[in-house]
Design an enzyme around this catalytic site. Structure first.
Site, PDB file in Angstrom:
ATOM      1  N   CYS A   1       6.336  12.343 -13.261  1.00 55.68           N
ATOM      2  CA  CYS A   1       7.713  11.945 -13.567  1.00 55.68           C
ATOM      3  C   CYS A   1       8.317  10.982 -12.553  1.00 55.68           C
ATOM      4  O   CYS A   1       9.410  10.454 -12.770  1.00 55.68           O
ATOM      5  CB  CYS A   1       8.604  13.184 -13.696  1.00 55.68           C
ATOM      6  SG  CYS A   1       8.961  14.051 -12.135  1.00 55.68           S
TER       7      CYS A   1
ATOM      8  N   HIS B   1       0.815  -1.214   0.000  1.00 53.90           N
ATOM      9  CA  HIS B   1       0.000   0.000   0.000  1.00 53.90           C
ATOM     10  C   HIS B   1       0.847   1.261   0.000  1.00 53.90           C
ATOM     11  O   HIS B   1       0.369   2.342   0.335  1.00 53.90           O
ATOM     12  CB  HIS B   1      -0.953   0.002   1.205  1.00 53.90           C
ATOM     13  CG  HIS B   1      -1.958  -1.108   1.143  1.00 53.90           C
ATOM     14  ND1 HIS B   1      -2.690  -1.534   2.238  1.00 53.90           N
ATOM     15  CD2 HIS B   1      -2.358  -1.907   0.119  1.00 53.90           C
ATOM     16  CE1 HIS B   1      -3.489  -2.527   1.883  1.00 53.90           C
ATOM     17  NE2 HIS B   1      -3.304  -2.775   0.604  1.00 53.90           N
TER      18      HIS B   1
END
Length: 256
Positions: free
Chosen positions: A138, A127
């Site tokens: 990016c 998670h």
């Protein structure tokens, strides 16, 4: 199948299973960190109920949602800023250090496994991680202290310095795709281990909660150490409903 037995008997069986295992898959949930002072998600009165994570699509769509997401994030961070690894974290770290546990699979985002001394490459975070941020465009990593400083100075959710993209806590939000590489690593360890050790997970969040049964079907023993019952108790070879730190410390030991 889960059967009620004296705690001393269960503890002896756990130690025997751990001592006899060649490859242990550790699988941790919120329960291992509540002993460090990190609130879980489901207990009545949990601060997460007042500061629920913003769903991923809303975060992407709305600058207002992004501002609120960061406000909630920093509110929760402040609640457990001083948290340190529990006895349970340290016990698992000792298993990793010994080579018996190739890696820890975790649903947690608090970074306490790293703080216990386990190297990043031996922690499989399903998670994500809440101790830093990333640009969704990016992939650049952003320091949380800098993100917070900008947020508190301007009141606006930060953009990436490199590309102008949206910056988000490096956690996996509701509606966000599960990370492919950690899932592949988790699956590989799950089907190759001979003992799958669940620690502090309610086993209700999927797809992560499917791993224990997958391990069992692949021939591993399944052990669940959790304060409360889980949906998979009946499938386990051993279930211990007790506080995690004392149980693991007695059965495994812990790093200093």
């Amino acid at each position: 199948m889960f059967m009620t037995e004296p705690l001393t008997t269960s503890m002896a069986r756990l130690k025997e299973m751990v001592d006899g295992a060649d490859a242990i898959a550790g699988f941790t949930g919120a329960g291992i960190s509540t002993e460090s002072g990190v609130p879980d998600f489901r207990s009545p009165g949990s601060p997460w109920l007042q500061n629920k994570p913003i769903p991923f699509e809303a975060f992407l769509r709305s600058p207002e949602a992004r501002r609120e997401a960061w406000r909630r994030k920093f509110t929760m961070d402040d609640l457990y800023r001083g948290a340190r690894p529990s006895r349970g974290h340290r016990a698992l770290a000792s298993l990793v250090a010994s080579g018996q546990m190739p890696a820890v699979i975790t649903q947690n985002i608090d970074g306490l496994h790293q703080a216990s001394g386990i190297a990043d490459e031996k922690i499989i975070e399903l998670h994500g991680n809440g101790t830093y941020a990333v640009c969704l465009s990016c992939g650049r990593r952003h320091d949380l202290a800098q993100v917070r400083s900008r947020f508190e100075a301007t009141g606006e959710a930060p953009d990436c310095d490199a590309c102008g993209g949206i910056v988000k806590s490096a956690t996996i939000s509701f509606g966000q795709a599960m990370p492919e590489l950690p899932m592949r690593k988790a699956l590989k360890l799950t089907v190759s281990c001979d003992l799958f050790l669940v620690v502090g997970s309610s086993l209700v969040v999927y797809p992560a909660a499917s791993l224990p049964l997958m391990a069992k079907e692949s021939g591993a023993r399944l052990v669940i150490v959790n304060r409360d019952p889980t949906p998979l108790d009946d499938a386990a070879d051993l279930v211990i409903h007790e506080e995690i730190g004392p149980v693991l410390s007695a059965a495994v030991g812990e790093t200093s």
